[in-house]
Design an enzyme around this catalytic site. Structure first.
Site, PDB file in Angstrom:
ATOM      1  N   ASP A 153      -5.377  -4.228  -6.751  1.00 35.45           N
ATOM      2  CA  ASP A 153      -4.817  -5.365  -6.726  1.00 35.45           C
ATOM      3  C   ASP A 153      -6.036  -6.656  -6.172  1.00 35.45           C
ATOM      4  OD1 ASP A 153      -4.593  -4.742  -4.344  1.00 35.45           O
ATOM      5  OD2 ASP A 153      -2.422  -5.428  -4.260  1.00 35.45           O
ATOM      6  N   SER A 187     -12.871  -6.625   0.646  1.00 34.41           N
ATOM      7  CA  SER A 187     -13.917  -7.545   0.035  1.00 34.41           C
ATOM      8  C   SER A 187     -13.456  -8.975  -0.200  1.00 34.41           C
ATOM      9  CB  SER A 187     -14.289  -7.039  -1.348  1.00 34.41           C
ATOM     10  OG  SER A 187     -13.079  -7.447  -2.371  1.00 34.41           O
ATOM     11  N   CYS A 203      -0.927  -7.760  -1.301  1.00 30.77           N
ATOM     12  CA  CYS A 203      -0.815  -6.479  -0.435  1.00 30.77           C
ATOM     13  C   CYS A 203       0.289  -6.659   0.441  1.00 30.77           C
ATOM     14  CB  CYS A 203      -2.100  -6.554   0.224  1.00 30.77           C
ATOM     15  SG  CYS A 203      -3.435  -6.057  -0.839  1.00 30.77           S
ATOM     16  N   ASP A 230       0.853  -1.257  -0.047  1.00 38.80           N
ATOM     17  CA  ASP A 230      -0.096   0.010   0.019  1.00 38.80           C
ATOM     18  C   ASP A 230       0.692   1.223   0.019  1.00 38.80           C
ATOM     19  OD1 ASP A 230      -1.860  -1.994   0.301  1.00 38.80           O
ATOM     20  OD2 ASP A 230      -2.448  -1.187   2.321  1.00 38.80           O
ATOM     21  N   HIS A 249      -7.345   0.326  -3.856  1.00 37.75           N
ATOM     22  CA  HIS A 249      -6.242  -0.541  -4.502  1.00 37.75           C
ATOM     23  C   HIS A 249      -6.566  -1.487  -5.514  1.00 37.75           C
ATOM     24  CE1 HIS A 249      -4.921   0.029   0.025  1.00 37.75           C
ATOM     25  NE2 HIS A 249      -4.681   1.109  -0.679  1.00 37.75           N
ATOM     26  N   ASP A 293      -2.335   6.039  -2.624  1.00 35.61           N
ATOM     27  CA  ASP A 293      -1.668   4.853  -2.258  1.00 35.61           C
ATOM     28  C   ASP A 293      -1.094   3.856  -3.242  1.00 35.61           C
ATOM     29  OD1 ASP A 293      -2.909   5.411   0.064  1.00 35.61           O
ATOM     30  OD2 ASP A 293      -3.893   3.575   0.526  1.00 35.61           O
TER      31      ASP A 293
HETATM   32  N1  ABU Z   1      -6.261  -3.771   0.117  1.00 34.94           N
HETATM   33  C1  ABU Z   1      -7.078  -4.330  -1.131  1.00 34.94           C
HETATM   34  C2  ABU Z   1      -8.465  -4.291  -0.770  1.00 34.94           C
HETATM   35  C3  ABU Z   1      -9.194  -4.546  -2.160  1.00 34.94           C
HETATM   36  C4  ABU Z   1     -10.825  -5.021  -2.175  1.00 34.94           C
HETATM   37  O1  ABU Z   1     -11.217  -5.010  -1.156  1.00 34.94           O
HETATM   38  O2  ABU Z   1     -11.274  -5.410  -3.006  1.00 34.94           O
END
Ligand code: ABU
Length: 393
Positions: free
Chosen positions: A263, A317, A369, A124, A261, A210
């Site tokens: 990824d 998520s 991450c 991050d 983010h 970030d």
């Molecule tokens: N730090 C990545 C979280 C991304 C998401 O919750 O989809």
């Protein structure tokens, strides 16, 4: 001081690259990486850039504050240690963040935060782009000083090779005025109406990003506009990276109402192949660049955790399922329980390395991450020769 470099082929030219810091994309063979640590982790505080919530708790239930329990830290550290062992068994040199007291409050002339967060997710904060290490400005107050656990390492790399460039992006004020009032309370219908305007909790006045909103594709850096990266942040990246020969390409995922983010949304696995999130398609038209350059966009399968089965303090998520770490163009580390994704990766001719990682989820990330790759074997290739890039005027 030695002057270590190697000469590699990049397209039809030869390129000298550093033997210390060298990473141009997400998939070249990995040589050195930083793996995060849960030591000293605290709960993320409520602040204008973040409103953490306990999953499935009645509205208004307060989110815990202060240090995480020793048990939760140990569980995460055990899985991080498993990742370290796997990487080392594959010949990768693994480095770790320095200890840091995350229970310390933060006070600047513009804001105060009761405590800091953790060093589980170096991705991050830190990014390697070629021979350059960039420390991101960050978007949340509790993460303002999160670069500190990596400083010893940065100095070591910087001292080891005069080719290594180290940049700290400008810190935003994180004052109240940097955040959009009311964002967290918008009703769903309003979010839906606003989904094509890409206005989130940070305003557009100061440089905010970030590092994890970027994905590296050789000379092209794909960057998501999100809750954690605004247009000023993308402009700063363009002005900084374009003179070095990079093309910075903003992307948008209008169906992600809380983007943070890239990824878990758009994950390149090797030249010509991106793992995509079926719930978060690219803004119409943005896929053209990839298709015109023969990239295939392959949807990830449904994660094996429904949103309800994620750890109760996890703010991310279920799509942490696709937060994989590539250690070579055909080698991917994947969370152990994500069998459907592993099946897909096998079909796509990857060697898959499953590791348990669910106890790390409550710290905001999974395998990508929780890492920051410092050196991969490879040079700065052009994977998008077919494009009409618009540099800043
Ligand atoms: N730090 C990545 C979280 C991304 C998401 O919750 O989809």
């Amino acid at each position: 001081m030695t002057n270590p470099f190697r000469t590699l082929k990049a397209g039809n030219r030869m390129q000298q690259v550093s033997e210390v810091v060298n990473s141009w994309n997400e998939w070249d063979p990995l040589e050195e990486i930083v793996v995060g640590s849960a030591d000293g982790a605290n709960f993320e505080p409520t602040e204008p850039g973040n409103r953490p919530q306990i999953r499935n708790a009645p509205p208004g239930t307060p989110f815990p504050s202060g240090p995480k329990s020793a048990e939760a830290v140990d569980r995460a550290n055990e899985e991080l240690a498993g990742l370290v062992s796997l990487l080392e068994s594959e010949g990768v040199r693994v480095r770790r963040p320095a200890p840091h007291d995350f229970s310390q409050s933060v006070r600047t002339p513009d804001f105060e935060a009761a405590n800091q967060y953790c060093a589980v997710c170096p991705r991050d904060v830190m990014i390697t782009i070629g021979n350059e290490i960039i420390e991101a400005p960050m978007s949340r107050r509790s993460r303002y000083f999160e670069f500190q656990p990596y400083r010893e390492l940065v100095y070591e790399y910087w001292n080891a090779d005069p080719r290594v460039v180290w940049t700290t992006a400008p810190k935003p004020s994180m004052a109240d005025k940097m955040y959009r009032d009311g964002f967290w309370d918008w009703p769903l219908a309003e979010r839906h109406e606003r989904m094509h305007s890409f206005e989130f909790c940070v305003t557009q006045d100061e440089v905010v990003f970030d590092a994890a909103d970027m994905s590296r594709f050789g000379r092209d850096i794909v960057v998501q506009e999100s809750m954690t990266t605004n247009r000023a942040g993308i402009s700063w990246l363009k002005r900084h990276l374009e003179p070095k020969g990079f093309r910075v390409r903003p992307v948008h995922f209008p169906l992600d109402f809380f983007p943070s983010h890239i990824d878990c949304t758009f994950v390149p696995l090797r030249p010509g192949l991106v793992l995509t999130n079926p719930d978060r398609p690219l803004r119409e038209g943005e896929e053209k660049l990839f298709l015109a350059n023969d990239w295939e966009l392959v949807d990830a399968p449904e994660p094996t955790t429904g949103n309800d089965e994620m750890p109760e303090f996890c703010q991310s998520s279920k799509w942490l399922s696709m937060n994989v770490l590539s250690i070579g163009p055909n080698k991917v580390i994947c969370e152990q329980q994500e069998k459907p994704l592993q099946e897909l990766l096998y079909k796509l001719d990857f060697e898959v390395f499953p590791v348990p990682f669910r106890n790390v989820f409550e710290y905001g990330g999974s395998l990508h991450c929780a890492t920051w790759d410092v050196r991969r074997v490879g040079a700065g290739e052009d994977y998008f020769p077919n494009s009409d890039y618009q540099p800043l005027a």
